[in-house]
Design a protein around this motif. Structure first.
Motif, PDB file in Angstrom:
ATOM      1  N   ASP A 331      25.532 -48.566  25.574  1.00 53.46           N
ATOM      2  CA  ASP A 331      24.959 -47.501  24.581  1.00 53.46           C
ATOM      3  C   ASP A 331      24.562 -46.552  25.718  1.00 53.46           C
ATOM      4  O   ASP A 331      24.688 -45.004  25.259  1.00 53.46           O
ATOM      5  N   TYR A 342      34.715 -54.393  22.625  1.00 54.53           N
ATOM      6  CA  TYR A 342      34.838 -53.387  21.636  1.00 54.53           C
ATOM      7  C   TYR A 342      36.134 -53.011  20.947  1.00 54.53           C
ATOM      8  O   TYR A 342      35.732 -52.928  19.946  1.00 54.53           O
ATOM      9  N   ASP A 367      29.420 -42.497  19.332  1.00 53.09           N
ATOM     10  CA  ASP A 367      28.738 -44.260  19.036  1.00 53.09           C
ATOM     11  C   ASP A 367      27.694 -44.587  19.679  1.00 53.09           C
ATOM     12  O   ASP A 367      28.037 -44.309  21.433  1.00 53.09           O
ATOM     13  N   PHE A 369      25.912 -48.124  20.590  1.00 56.57           N
ATOM     14  CA  PHE A 369      25.904 -49.670  19.785  1.00 56.57           C
ATOM     15  C   PHE A 369      25.202 -49.835  21.368  1.00 56.57           C
ATOM     16  O   PHE A 369      25.361 -49.972  22.589  1.00 56.57           O
ATOM     17  N   LEU A 399      24.418 -50.566  15.839  1.00 53.06           N
ATOM     18  CA  LEU A 399      26.076 -49.710  15.832  1.00 53.06           C
ATOM     19  C   LEU A 399      25.519 -48.590  15.040  1.00 53.06           C
ATOM     20  O   LEU A 399      25.469 -48.696  13.715  1.00 53.06           O
ATOM     21  N   TYR A 401      27.862 -45.128  14.416  1.00 49.14           N
ATOM     22  CA  TYR A 401      29.298 -44.473  14.663  1.00 49.14           C
ATOM     23  C   TYR A 401      29.040 -43.262  13.743  1.00 49.14           C
ATOM     24  O   TYR A 401      28.837 -43.592  12.707  1.00 49.14           O
TER      25      TYR A 401
END
Length: 834
Positions: A331, A342, A367, A369, A399, A401
């Motif tokens: 992240d 990814y 994003d 994650f 996640l 996004y």
């Protein structure tokens, strides 16, 4: 000098040492100075000597205390830096003496054995030295020297028998260190002894088992492991006896089980013991370290994806604590392996769809994650015959996004986690009878949310709650027979929720199944280890509690496992089993959970989805002589009660839910040449895997996992502290269904549909991937060990196609969707342990 008398023969009246010293002070007009705690628990025999000097020498010989004269009136008493030891070693049940037990003073060169009466004596040992007492068939005991200081009578040490399942006898070791084939045909991986495999610098347990014949993942993930043509939901994955419904991080790219605390992994493809239900394709049993540690051990590591930390903390002689934790830094840091993972995990998902085909000039994307896991285990040896263990594990993937353009702010959120608690009590009631009680609670949650500014909003969730109790008893009959009996209770509840806006729609489906199982099994192992036979029966009664189609069912599952070694180097094996399961994964919609985690867990209801049952038989031949191993095994498996919804169909039959079966037969072959410096192997598998559905035309066609040919060629080499691994994996293409060439789109219905050819009548191109790895081990100081490693997946950067399917776009044109394998993926790791 070895003491040859018997402790029971000495009967001398004792007196408290502080009380006796008070008498000496009055009689001889003297004063003793000492620390109360050093003397308060000591008792002595009254010396017969009449002189003060003789009396003090006698007390010294009994207690190892130092008596120092300061002047004619004052004396000091202190503990000696060394002690003289005297003890007698017995077994803790029959109280028989243990002759020839090994006594070792750790950290020194002092070694001896007990005499004919089980006694031993050692003089001038550091009082805080640790003494190890060992005997074949008994658990090693560790005792401080001061606890054994010269007593009259000598201290009694009771040794506990060391119980070992009959199927723990290792038959063959192959591929790399730490992998062995057991006498019952199961494969065992010991992570603390694990060597190197191509493409791995750390022992990812679910990646490692894919090096074995008959086990692979057609989509390169650990969350979709296929054992002998079965889907991943047909594998029973147990962690410390707890059934796990989530097995992967990064949505299947790496294992969710930290290898640092994992002690053993057992893989069972056939001939399963009756104590295990579920898992019609396999059992994957993961066990953490189960021994109470007496010293602190720990370690930490980092690679290009995550960092981890683990430790073993002794709390007392009987209690210790284990912990481990991993957390990705995806992240806040992009790395090459993260970029490859990814792309692989999120291709053809809502995230990638949102990330392509748009004018990027005014779009701001973000994003977030990450993943983590934490686990812990409390180990308590209540006494020599009972062990209590408490375990927990938490696995999480997250996640978030978002895309922002003007006033529009669209967001995708996906959460996946598993939280489990378990406890076990192992009890040895006699040398031949023991029990094992196991209880656990596990919860799996998968949630997805689509928040769009100007369009439909969607929320989906899949939750599994399971509670279980299992009680086993083992009774050893003579030296060759073991009788296992037990009872298991499982209650599984599954909820599937879907909620949509514009138009409003809500579906909330719940179900609960309760299963009662009784099982009994006999195991025979001949004294010369040439014969091994295990057979048993499992009785299952299943009650469905909370669906519209309430049902109950009762059925019997026989199991057999037989092996015979004609000579030392050749063994034949025959195995067979009936198994069943009531939990499966389906794909209701191709875009379930943002298209990333498409599968939902559901319960068998004996209507829309029956209980899945399997029958399997196999015949194998193993040869090992010196450094060469050759193994071949043929098998046949039939699994009934499957649905087109559980198999991942991507054609006209995708949503129909027809019930059918698949049957697979094949041959697995492995040849391995292994020496202390290198290991080279070649494995080959041939499978023919077909579906059969009464309600489909044609009735029989290739399985979605019908991989006819699989070949692995690999090798490892060790040079001093360097370990190298290089290997290549090949398999033929999996089936898929193409649209009809002559009439690809049916325009007579609304919405239009694709006209497909016969199911699975085409195949994607063959798959080929080569991997390499290197690890270097070194020391950092006296007590710290370290290693650094480099690995590369797909070193040839082959663009392998994993799956192909078709869909109609907004222009009513057929789109070809191809899921592509990982590209070249490097990784670097560094680890320390202490």
């Amino acid at each position: 000098m070895i003491f040859r008398g018997k402790a029971q023969e000495i009967s001398v009246q004792k007196i408290s040492l502080p009380n006796y010293l008070e008498k000496l002070e009055l009689e001889y007009h003297i004063k003793f100075s000492y620390i109360d705690a050093d003397l308060q628990s000591l008792q002595v025999s009254v010396p017969t000597d009449e002189s003060l000097t003789g009396i003090l020498q006698n007390l010294h010989s009994q207690t190892n205390l130092k008596f120092s004269k300061l002047n004619d009136r004052y004396y000091t008493i202190t503990q000696s830096d060394t002690v003289d030891l005297c003890a007698k070693v017995l077994d803790n049940f029959e109280k028989n003496t243990l002759i020839g037990a090994t006594i070792e003073v750790l950290g020194s060169n002092i070694h001896l054995v007990t005499d004919g009466d089980g006694h031993f004596r050692i003089n001038d040992v550091a009082r805080n030295a640790r003494i190890a007492i060992k005997h074949i068939g008994f658990k090693t005991q560790y005792i401080l020297a001061k606890e054994l200081q010269n007593n009259n009578p000598c201290t009694l040490i009771l040794m506990s028998p060391k119980y070992q399942e009959l199927n723990e006898v290792v038959v063959y070791r192959f591929l790399t260190t730490g992998i062995s084939k057991e006498q019952d045909g199961s494969i065992r991986l010991e992570t603390d002894k694990f060597g190197i495999l191509p493409g791995q610098t750390e022992p990812d347990v679910l990646q490692a088992i894919q090096a074995l014949p008959g086990i692979k993942s057609v989509d390169e993930t650990v969350s979709e492991i296929n054992v002998r043509g079965g889907t991943n939901d047909q594998n029973l994955i147990l962690w410390d006896g707890i059934k796990m419904y989530q097995s992967g991080h990064f949505f299947g790219m790496i294992s969710a089980f930290d290898p640092n605390l994992t002690k053993n992994v057992s893989v069972i493809k056939n001939g399963t013991s009756v104590e295990f239900g579920d898992g019609v394709s396999s059992v994957i049993k993961i066990e953490s370290d189960n021994e109470v540690r007496q010293t602190f051990e720990g370690g930490a590591g980092i690679n290009l994806l995550y960092g981890d930390l683990y430790g073993h903390i002794p709390l007392s002689d009987k209690v210790s604590l284990q912990f481990s934790g991993r957390r990705s830094f995806t992240d806040f840091l992009d790395t090459p392996i993260y970029d490859r993972f990814y792309e692989k995990a999120f291709q053809d998902s809502d995230v990638q769809d949102y990330d392509s085909g748009k004018d990027d000039s005014d779009i701001v994307r973000n994003d977030d994650f990450y993943f983590y896991d934490v686990s812990g285990k409390l180990l308590y040896d209540i006494n020599a015959n009972q062990k209590l263990r408490l375990s927990f594990i938490h696995i999480n993937n997250h996640l978030n996004y978002s895309e922002k353009s003007g006033d529009n702010n669209d967001q995708r959120i996906l959460k996946q986690n598993n939280l489990s608690f378990g406890g076990s009590l192992e009890s040895a009631w006699t040398p031949r009878f023991r029990t094992f009680l196991n209880l656990y609670y596990t919860q799996y949650d998968l949630e997805a949310q689509t928040i769009a500014s100007e369009s439909q909003q969607l929320y989906q969730s899949n939750q599994v709650l399971e509670k279980a109790l299992k009680l086993n008893s083992n009774f050893t009959l003579g030296n060759t027979l073991n009788w296992l009996n037990g009872y298991q209770l499982n209650e599984v509840g599954i909820t599937n929720l879907t909620q949509v806006t514009q138009p409003d729609f809500k579906s909330n489906i719940k179900g609960v199944n309760r299963t009662h199982s009784l099982f009994s099994e006999m195991t025979y192992t001949s004294m010369d280890k040439k014969w091994f036979a295990r057979g048993g029966i499992r009785l299952n009664y299943i009650k469905n509690l909370k669906t519209f189609h309430t049902f109950d069912a009762f059925f019997i599952e026989p199991r057999i496992n037989f092996g015979y070694a004609f000579v030392k180097s050749i063994k034949v094996e025959f195995m067979g089993e009936f198994k069943s399961q009531t939990t499966n994964q389906i794909i209701d919609l191709e875009q379930n959970f943002l298209g990333i985690e498409k599968r939902r867990w559901i319960l068998s209801d004996n209507d829309r989805l029956p209980i899945t049952k399997s029958k399997q038989a196999s015949l194998g031949l193993n040869y090992e002589k010196r450094s060469l191993y050759i193994g071949a095994e043929g098998f046949y498996k039939m699994v009934d009660g499957i649905s087109t919804a559980t198999q991942g169909f991507q054609n006209k039959d995708q949503f129909n839910g027809e019930i059918g079966a698949y049957h697979i037969w094949g041959v697995e072959f492995l040849i391995n040449k292994k020496t202390p410096t290198y290991s080279a192997w070649l494995s080959y598998s041939f499978n023919r895997n077909n579906y059969y559905f009464d309600d489909l035309v044609p009735h029989e066609f290739p399985n979605n996992l019908d991989i006819r040919h699989t070949v692995t060629i690999a090798g490892t080499y060790t040079f001093r502290d360097f370990h190298f691994g290089l290997g290549a994996n090949y398999h033929s293409g999996k089936p898929y269904t193409e649209p009809l060439e002559s009439d690809p789109i049916n325009t007579t219905v609304f919405p239009n549909k694709i006209n497909y050819a016969e199911p699975n009548s085409s195949r994607i191109p063959d798959y080929l991937r080569a991997d390499a790895s290197c690890i270097y081990h070194f020391n950092m100081g006296h007590s710290i060990k370290a290693s650094t490693g480099v690995s590369v997946l797909n070193i040839l950067d082959n663009k392998n196609i994993l799956n192909t399917y078709f869909r109609l776009n907004e222009q009513n044109e057929i789109e070809t969707i191809e899921r592509v394998s990982l590209g070249i993926t490097p990784n670097i790791s560094f680890r320390i342990s202490f």
